[in-house]
Scaffold this motif. Structure first.
Motif, PDB file in Angstrom:
ATOM      1  N   ILE A 215      44.700 -34.837  74.919  1.00  0.00           N
ATOM      2  CA  ILE A 215      45.752 -35.788  74.557  1.00  0.00           C
ATOM      3  C   ILE A 215      45.613 -36.062  73.064  1.00  0.00           C
ATOM      4  CG2 ILE A 215      46.755 -38.048  74.993  1.00  0.00           C
ATOM      5  CD1 ILE A 215      45.282 -37.942  77.734  1.00  0.00           C
ATOM      6  N   ARG A 216      46.721 -35.919  72.337  1.00  0.00           N
ATOM      7  CA  ARG A 216      46.699 -36.121  70.889  1.00  0.00           C
ATOM      8  C   ARG A 216      47.826 -37.048  70.478  1.00  0.00           C
ATOM      9  NH1 ARG A 216      47.374 -30.240  68.878  1.00  0.00           N
ATOM     10  NH2 ARG A 216      46.931 -29.473  70.930  1.00  0.00           N
ATOM     11  N   SER A 217      47.583 -37.774  69.391  1.00  0.00           N
ATOM     12  CA  SER A 217      48.635 -38.549  68.757  1.00  0.00           C
ATOM     13  C   SER A 217      49.410 -37.593  67.858  1.00  0.00           C
ATOM     14  CB  SER A 217      48.013 -39.686  67.944  1.00  0.00           C
ATOM     15  OG  SER A 217      49.015 -40.434  67.319  1.00  0.00           O
ATOM     16  N   VAL A 218      50.724 -37.573  67.998  1.00  0.00           N
ATOM     17  CA  VAL A 218      51.560 -36.612  67.282  1.00  0.00           C
ATOM     18  C   VAL A 218      52.264 -37.310  66.125  1.00  0.00           C
ATOM     19  CG1 VAL A 218      53.492 -34.998  67.519  1.00  0.00           C
ATOM     20  CG2 VAL A 218      51.898 -35.311  69.406  1.00  0.00           C
ATOM     21  N   ASP A 219      52.239 -36.681  64.958  1.00  0.00           N
ATOM     22  CA  ASP A 219      52.915 -37.204  63.773  1.00  0.00           C
ATOM     23  C   ASP A 219      54.409 -36.945  63.909  1.00  0.00           C
ATOM     24  OD1 ASP A 219      53.778 -37.969  61.285  1.00  0.00           O
ATOM     25  OD2 ASP A 219      52.594 -36.484  60.175  1.00  0.00           O
TER      26      ASP A 219
END
Length: 172
Positions: A156-160
């Motif tokens: 799970i990643r925070s997306v720009d």
């Protein structure tokens, strides 16, 4: 004598598909141009460079006037981020029907382990910085097949938002 006959096949992605994809990307870029500008301006305000942003719009006042900066906004955002981290969520899975109770209980024990292994707390913190500065955040859920010796793991990643494109006008 063995002769190999080669048949000319059209590539899966040819010049026409590339041209069409480039047109679609340009359409998506135009659709999010205003949002991109707002995100960049919000980041400048966060960095206490609001006078330069206001001057771009002709709202900066007289250039000879003092242009004070205050850490008030920074302090507000720091406090809100601390509040968000204090309220870090715990996943709880509820059954949709009585027969799902055992599965819901298993998932309620499994999800915290997955979130810990994927370092979701840091992703959550990064997303909250984006929410506080820009008004929204996007999480990306991916599959990393190289983790755990090839078994794979959810990531799970925070997306720009500046690196993300979508079709504008879609509401469902």
């Amino acid at each position: 004598m063995n002769q190999t006959i080669y048949t000319k096949t059209r590539p899966a992605i040819g010049p026409e598909e590339v041209r069409k994809a480039a047109q679609t990307l340009e359409q998506y870029r135009r659709g999010k141009k205003q949002l991109e500008q707002r995100l960049i301006e919000n980041e400048q305000f966060w960095k206490l460079r609001h006078w330069q942003e206001m001057a771009k719009r002709g709202q900066g006042g007289n250039g000879a006037d003092p242009q004070p900066t205050s850490a008030w906004l920074v302090n507000c955002i720091l406090n809100k981020h601390a509040d968000a981290m204090d309220c870090y969520p715990e996943p709880t899975v509820l059954p949709r029907e009585p027969g799902d109770a055992a599965e819901a209980e298993k998932l309620s024990r499994i999800l915290p382990v997955i979130l810990k292994r994927t370092r979701f707390r840091k992703v959550y913190a990064d997303a909250w910085w984006r929410k506080l500065k820009s008004g929204c955040a996007v999480y990306g859920v991916f599959w990393d097949g190289s983790r755990d010796g090839g078994l794979g793991e959810v990531e799970i990643r925070s997306v720009d938002l500046l690196q993300l494109y979508w079709q504008s006008g879609i509401t469902d």
